[in-house]
Design an enzyme around this catalytic site. Sequence first.
Site, PDB file in Angstrom:
ATOM      1  N   TRP A  89     -29.524  -0.598  37.676  1.00  0.00           N
ATOM      2  CA  TRP A  89     -29.795  -1.099  38.821  1.00  0.00           C
ATOM      3  C   TRP A  89     -29.244  -0.421  40.193  1.00  0.00           C
ATOM      4  O   TRP A  89     -28.027   0.156  39.910  1.00  0.00           O
ATOM      5  CB  TRP A  89     -29.830  -2.528  39.035  1.00  0.00           C
ATOM      6  CG  TRP A  89     -28.184  -3.197  39.031  1.00  0.00           C
ATOM      7  CD1 TRP A  89     -27.685  -3.373  37.943  1.00  0.00           C
ATOM      8  CD2 TRP A  89     -27.337  -3.274  40.166  1.00  0.00           C
ATOM      9  NE1 TRP A  89     -26.423  -3.947  38.331  1.00  0.00           N
ATOM     10  CE2 TRP A  89     -26.201  -3.724  39.584  1.00  0.00           C
ATOM     11  CE3 TRP A  89     -27.283  -3.056  41.640  1.00  0.00           C
ATOM     12  CZ2 TRP A  89     -24.929  -3.960  40.264  1.00  0.00           C
ATOM     13  CZ3 TRP A  89     -26.360  -3.128  42.346  1.00  0.00           C
ATOM     14  CH2 TRP A  89     -24.963  -3.660  41.677  1.00  0.00           C
ATOM     15  N   GLU A 132     -13.915  -5.678  46.070  1.00  0.00           N
ATOM     16  CA  GLU A 132     -14.881  -4.464  45.473  1.00  0.00           C
ATOM     17  C   GLU A 132     -14.679  -3.121  45.912  1.00  0.00           C
ATOM     18  O   GLU A 132     -14.599  -2.168  45.405  1.00  0.00           O
ATOM     19  CB  GLU A 132     -16.369  -5.262  45.518  1.00  0.00           C
ATOM     20  CG  GLU A 132     -16.688  -6.241  44.300  1.00  0.00           C
ATOM     21  CD  GLU A 132     -16.383  -5.747  43.048  1.00  0.00           C
ATOM     22  OE1 GLU A 132     -16.452  -4.601  42.456  1.00  0.00           O
ATOM     23  OE2 GLU A 132     -16.647  -6.938  42.246  1.00  0.00           O
ATOM     24  N   GLU A 223     -11.721  -8.520  34.650  1.00  0.00           N
ATOM     25  CA  GLU A 223     -13.101  -8.478  34.734  1.00  0.00           C
ATOM     26  C   GLU A 223     -13.890  -9.858  34.293  1.00  0.00           C
ATOM     27  O   GLU A 223     -14.816 -10.127  34.944  1.00  0.00           O
ATOM     28  CB  GLU A 223     -13.696  -7.487  33.321  1.00  0.00           C
ATOM     29  CG  GLU A 223     -13.348  -5.969  33.536  1.00  0.00           C
ATOM     30  CD  GLU A 223     -14.030  -5.374  34.680  1.00  0.00           C
ATOM     31  OE1 GLU A 223     -14.794  -6.038  35.710  1.00  0.00           O
ATOM     32  OE2 GLU A 223     -13.804  -4.083  35.122  1.00  0.00           O
ATOM     33  N   THR A 226     -13.746 -11.695  37.564  1.00  0.00           N
ATOM     34  CA  THR A 226     -14.547 -11.409  38.664  1.00  0.00           C
ATOM     35  C   THR A 226     -15.955 -11.992  38.294  1.00  0.00           C
ATOM     36  O   THR A 226     -17.034 -12.175  38.902  1.00  0.00           O
ATOM     37  CB  THR A 226     -14.629  -9.942  39.055  1.00  0.00           C
ATOM     38  OG1 THR A 226     -14.695  -9.325  37.755  1.00  0.00           O
ATOM     39  CG2 THR A 226     -13.645  -9.520  39.633  1.00  0.00           C
TER      40      THR A 226
HETATM   41 FE   LIG Z   1     -15.159  -5.121  37.535  1.00  0.00          FE
HETATM   42 FE   LIG Z   2     -17.051  -5.305  40.387  1.00  0.00          FE
END
Ligand SMILES: [Fe+2]
Ligand SMILES: [Fe+2]
Length: 390
Positions: A89, A132, A223, A226
Amino acid sequence: MALRVSFIPNKIPAFPGSDLRSHRVSMASTLHSPSIEVGDVRKPFSPPREVHAQVIHSMPREKIEIFDSLRDWAKNNILVHLKQVEKSWQPTDFLPDSASDGFHEQVKELRERCKEIPDEYFVVLVGDMITEEALPTYQTMINTLDGVRDETGASPSPWAIWTRAWTAEENRHGDLLNRYLYLSGRVDMRQIEKTIQYLIGSGMDPRTENNPYLGFIYTSFQERATFISHGNTARLAKEHGDLKLAQICGTIAADEKRHETAYTKIVEKLFEVDPDGTVLGLADMMKKKISMPAHLMYDGKDDDLFQHFSAVAQRLGVYTAKDYADILEFLVGRWEVEKLTGLSGEGRRAQDYVCGLPPRIRRLEERAQARKQGVSPVPFSWLFGREIML
Ligand SMILES: [Fe+2]
Ligand SMILES: [Fe+2]
């Protein structure tokens, strides 16, 4: 080889509410507002947050061979978790098409959809977006790790291929959230952009010591963190009636999940080839606490910006101290730490420590919550100074 430099204690919490905990480990940093003037060539630039106590290269050199010997394994087991670009995407897929005649109408619809979303939600979404956007810092951090760094910037090593492609996938997260927030008209983009510039300039201090054991434990944890927080912003967006935003956050969360799978697989492999070294690494990271990637966040105004953002995330249930304990419990189970055998005495103590930690964190958290006195309003520059309850 460990090298220590000067130590100036200061508090930076590792996760929401962690500054209330008794087993907090201080991290050294200084905090100052930069005073550099435009065109002032005499004063050197200095970041608003500086970290002074850092341990470097703590992994014994002979262990680099472990990572060299795992190259083929990484190629066959880790690179398979990356998506082909043609099948990936892109931010554009979720945003008004600026090349179409219907662009203005689509933007109007986007702004209508997010009208019902409360300001406090935007604080968390902006904080997530800024996190981010500091992606250059995370790629740098991974490339500090001995034995797996990208030695040239285009290294054919599977470790380096992973890091570059992981970065390329992650790069879409900040782009998408940034463009959505820009079009929403709800937030002060200039203040947000300043925060990003400050943050990338300050960097981060995950205390991974150039040590890939610590580094991959850190990325496994992050990870999953998030994945949880983007999943929760998706859920809340849906509750507030913005299904498109829910889809955006959910799509990003799915990427984080895939990345979590890859990083936890690396650590699983390390547990297989070096259980003692890996359990010691896990205990070490948990004693130091997993700091959030954007812990050095600053907007030029609020010296406690990260704590304030974290407090809102905690209150809205987007990312909480309970999540921190849950992530550790999940990872301990995922890596079957309780079942490890043949450990040294030190390794067994580390095993006991990490296995007993999640309930301890939860107990401390419950006590901290019980002590918490009311909520107070704090202005956020990201929202044109509007006040948000913490
Ligand atoms: Fe990540
Ligand atoms: Fe991320």
